[in-house]
Design an enzyme around this catalytic site. Structure first.
Site, short mmCIF file in Angstrom:
data_model
loop_
_atom_site.label_atom_id
_atom_site.label_comp_id
_atom_site.label_asym_id
_atom_site.label_seq_id
_atom_site.Cartn_x
_atom_site.Cartn_y
_atom_site.Cartn_z
N TYR A 50 -48.38 13.15 -73.07
CA TYR A 50 -49.02 14.23 -73.82
C TYR A 50 -50.51 14.28 -73.47
O TYR A 50 -51.09 13.29 -73.01
CB TYR A 50 -48.83 14.04 -75.32
CG TYR A 50 -47.44 14.37 -75.81
CD1 TYR A 50 -47.17 15.57 -76.48
CD2 TYR A 50 -46.37 13.50 -75.62
CE1 TYR A 50 -45.90 15.89 -76.94
CE2 TYR A 50 -45.09 13.80 -76.08
CZ TYR A 50 -44.87 14.99 -76.74
OH TYR A 50 -43.60 15.30 -77.19
N GLU A 51 -51.09 15.42 -73.71
CA GLU A 51 -52.46 15.71 -73.29
C GLU A 51 -53.50 14.74 -73.84
O GLU A 51 -54.56 14.54 -73.25
CB GLU A 51 -52.80 17.14 -73.73
CG GLU A 51 -53.99 17.76 -73.07
CD GLU A 51 -54.12 19.22 -73.48
OE1 GLU A 51 -55.27 19.67 -73.64
OE2 GLU A 51 -53.10 19.90 -73.65
N SER A 52 -53.20 14.16 -74.98
CA SER A 52 -54.16 13.24 -75.60
C SER A 52 -54.24 11.90 -74.89
O SER A 52 -55.07 11.05 -75.25
CB SER A 52 -53.78 13.02 -77.07
OG SER A 52 -52.42 12.65 -77.18
N GLY A 53 -53.38 11.67 -73.89
CA GLY A 53 -53.46 10.44 -73.10
C GLY A 53 -52.36 9.44 -73.38
O GLY A 53 -52.40 8.32 -72.86
N GLY A 130 -55.24 22.11 -72.06
CA GLY A 130 -55.04 21.57 -70.71
C GLY A 130 -54.03 22.34 -69.89
O GLY A 130 -53.77 21.98 -68.73
#
Length: 261
Positions: A50-53, A130
């Site tokens: 996911y985009e948050s890492g 993103g």
């Protein structure tokens, strides 16, 4: 045949597109549901990012956003957002991006920015986040969204995430080496880009869906591939998994809302 809704058909069909070998960048909403159904059925070894890492996350309930603690709590590890985008995404380490959108055109370009003129929009949407980088740097892109005239439009008011641009070899001319959108999964059918023009064409219709129903819900004169198959109906196992994770999610978010109040 077990009863299922068009949304359930869309989610299951999207889940089937994934495999154990995929390293998948997951969007929130319908893409997240599809990717987690895949993880719990046909692709147990898939790596979800996911985009948050969060890397290798295995949420028990579907996240409300990329910042949902469920993602970090169940991840193999978590990296910073700059590392995620610079090292993982731009480094070519992610095979598949799974996105949704508010609007899409016939070349699979996505709009998540505005509906109407940019300076005076009818609706201002959340924006790209993103997604523009995901659309450009993942090996391939899957898109899932309901087929409606409001969503599938002749011309986008704003291109947030590039699909196949103006069609043909437009991505190649811009220096993009990734495949771009290779599949668009809707609640009525599955579309794929024409090999030459890159215009989206219907390659599979869902059970009980007629061609005129598909054409009537699209904002451009939609084309059908020379050979169109019927999408296999969801199995009982697929439906049980999907309904179970949706039920857990609803229960968890309802409880969280009560605690916040």
């Amino acid at each position: 045949m077990t009863h299922f809704t068009p949304t359930e058909m869309m989610t299951v069909a999207a889940a089937r597109a994934l495999s154990n070998d995929d390293v998948c960048f997951v969007g929130i909403g319908a893409p997240s549901a599809a990717c987690n159904v895949a993880r719990l059925t046909n692709a147990p070894d898939i790596t979800l990012i996911y985009e948050s890492g969060t890397v290798g996350t295995k949420p028990d309930v579907l996240p409300l956003s990329i910042g949902d603690g469920e993602l970090c709590d169940t991840a193999l590890f978590t990296v910073s957002v700059p590392e995620m985008f610079r090292y993982w995404l731009q480094g070519g380490r992610i095979t598949t991006g799974f996105l949704g959108g508010a609007q899409i055109d016939r070349f699979a370009n996505l709009n998540t920015t505005v509906v109407g003129p940019y300076d005076h929009p009818k609706v201002r949407l959340p924006g790209g986040g993103g997604a523009p980088e995901i659309a450009s740097n993942c090996g391939r892109i899957f898109i899932t969204m309901a087929l409606t005239k409001r969503g599938f439009v002749q011309r986008l008011p704003f291109v947030t995430s590039m699909g196949h641009g103006e069609g043909g070899n437009h991505r190649e001319r811009l220096g993009l080496t990734t495949s771009g959108p290779t599949r668009v999964i809707t609640d009525l059918c599955i579309l794929g880009p024409d090999p030459e023009t890159k215009e989206l064409t219907v390659v599979s219709t869902h059970p009980g869906v007629a061609r005129d129903q598909i054409a009537g819900n699209c904002g451009w004169p939609i084309k059908f591939a020379e050979t169109v198959i019927e999408t296999p109906a969801p199995t009982e196992t697929e439906l049980v998994v999907l309904r179970d994770i949706n039920a857990r999610t609803k229960k968890a978010h309802k409880a969280a809302g009560k605690e916040a109040a």
